[in-house]
Motif scaffolding. Structure first.
Motif, PDB file in Angstrom:
ATOM      1  N   UNK A  78      -1.947   6.282 -14.653  1.00  0.00           N
ATOM      2  CA  UNK A  78      -0.874   5.347 -14.305  1.00  0.00           C
ATOM      3  C   UNK A  78      -1.424   4.269 -13.379  1.00  0.00           C
ATOM      4  N   UNK A  79      -0.781   3.113 -13.355  1.00  0.00           N
ATOM      5  CA  UNK A  79      -1.231   2.006 -12.513  1.00  0.00           C
ATOM      6  C   UNK A  79      -1.233   2.435 -11.044  1.00  0.00           C
ATOM      7  N   UNK A  80      -2.394   2.403 -10.393  1.00  0.00           N
ATOM      8  CA  UNK A  80      -2.468   2.778  -8.977  1.00  0.00           C
ATOM      9  C   UNK A  80      -1.654   1.814  -8.108  1.00  0.00           C
ATOM     10  N   UNK A  81      -1.115   2.355  -7.029  1.00  0.00           N
ATOM     11  CA  UNK A  81      -0.331   1.561  -6.091  1.00  0.00           C
ATOM     12  C   UNK A  81      -1.151   1.376  -4.817  1.00  0.00           C
ATOM     13  N   UNK A  82      -1.393   0.114  -4.411  1.00  0.00           N
ATOM     14  CA  UNK A  82      -2.165  -0.114  -3.188  1.00  0.00           C
ATOM     15  C   UNK A  82      -1.420   0.389  -1.946  1.00  0.00           C
ATOM     16  N   UNK A  83      -2.161   0.706  -0.889  1.00  0.00           N
ATOM     17  CA  UNK A  83      -1.518   1.117   0.362  1.00  0.00           C
ATOM     18  C   UNK A  83      -0.662  -0.017   0.925  1.00  0.00           C
ATOM     19  N   UNK A  84       0.253   0.336   1.796  1.00  0.00           N
ATOM     20  CA  UNK A  84       1.098  -0.647   2.468  1.00  0.00           C
ATOM     21  C   UNK A  84       0.264  -1.440   3.477  1.00  0.00           C
ATOM     22  N   UNK A  85       0.731  -2.664   3.785  1.00  0.00           N
ATOM     23  CA  UNK A  85       0.086  -3.476   4.825  1.00  0.00           C
ATOM     24  C   UNK A  85       0.240  -2.754   6.159  1.00  0.00           C
ATOM     25  N   UNK A  86      -0.737  -2.904   7.019  1.00  0.00           N
ATOM     26  CA  UNK A  86      -0.729  -2.213   8.314  1.00  0.00           C
ATOM     27  C   UNK A  86      -0.547  -3.192   9.462  1.00  0.00           C
ATOM     28  N   UNK A  87       0.398  -2.919  10.327  1.00  0.00           N
ATOM     29  CA  UNK A  87       0.569  -3.613  11.595  1.00  0.00           C
ATOM     30  C   UNK A  87       0.418  -5.122  11.584  1.00  0.00           C
ATOM     31  N   UNK A  88       1.078  -5.812  10.681  1.00  0.00           N
ATOM     32  CA  UNK A  88       1.055  -7.270  10.691  1.00  0.00           C
ATOM     33  C   UNK A  88      -0.203  -7.898  10.123  1.00  0.00           C
ATOM     34  N   UNK A  89      -1.097  -7.099   9.543  1.00  0.00           N
ATOM     35  CA  UNK A  89      -2.301  -7.657   8.931  1.00  0.00           C
ATOM     36  C   UNK A  89      -1.930  -8.353   7.626  1.00  0.00           C
ATOM     37  N   UNK A  90      -2.601  -9.444   7.292  1.00  0.00           N
ATOM     38  CA  UNK A  90      -2.279 -10.128   6.035  1.00  0.00           C
ATOM     39  C   UNK A  90      -2.775  -9.371   4.794  1.00  0.00           C
ATOM     40  N   UNK A  91      -3.709  -8.444   4.981  1.00  0.00           N
ATOM     41  CA  UNK A  91      -4.259  -7.682   3.870  1.00  0.00           C
ATOM     42  C   UNK A  91      -3.993  -6.199   4.088  1.00  0.00           C
ATOM     43  N   UNK A  92      -4.116  -5.432   3.025  1.00  0.00           N
ATOM     44  CA  UNK A  92      -3.863  -3.992   3.096  1.00  0.00           C
ATOM     45  C   UNK A  92      -5.172  -3.220   3.162  1.00  0.00           C
TER      46      UNK A  92
END
Length: 140
Positions: A78-92
């Motif tokens: 199944x299509x992997x789901x990226x982790x959530x963004x952390x603490x206001x960072x623009x990238x995950x």
């Protein structure tokens, strides 16, 4: 003895300062089997699973500009789901399970150079490993 061109590597060996997801996870198109208007997703030769790709930013400030962003392919049902963004960072921030590298020769401006193809069994948020290595963490 059968030998694969893929070499198992530790996440910290490839991304010593970590990595960040900078794209959506997309199906990898099998250009040999696809036709106009009928795309076919690539299948991993070893596992038989569909192949997905995600672009990641290498957080190492000393990485060469041409190697700052790399694509990691993930074989998963199944299509992997990226982790959530952390603490206001623009990238995950991301870690990959079952990471492998395949070196190959690439022509660049008429000069051959060694390049690398990265594959993984799954991706997850950085930190303690959840579940077994090589299991796809595609549930949000």
């Amino acid at each position: 003895m059968a030998r694969s061109n893929r070499f198992v590597v530790a996440m910290g060996d490839v991304f010593p300062r970590g990595a960040f997801v900078v794209s959506e996870v997309e199906a990898v198109r099998d250009f040999d089997k696809s036709s106009p208007g009928r795309p076919v997703q690539q299948v991993d030769r070893e596992s038989g699973l569909p192949v997905w790709s995600v672009s990641v930013l290498d957080a190492d400030p000393e990485a060469r500009r041409s190697e700052k962003t790399v694509v990691v392919k993930i074989a998963a049902a199944h299509q992997p789901v990226p982790p959530e963004a952390a603490g206001g960072l623009p990238f995950r921030p991301v870690e990959f399970d079952g990471l492998t590298v395949t070196p190959y020769v690439q022509e660049s401006g008429g000069r051959p150079r060694v390049a690398y193809s990265f594959r993984a069994a799954g991706m997850r948020s950085p930190g303690p490993q959840r579940g077994q290595a090589g299991k796809n963490q595609d549930a949000a």
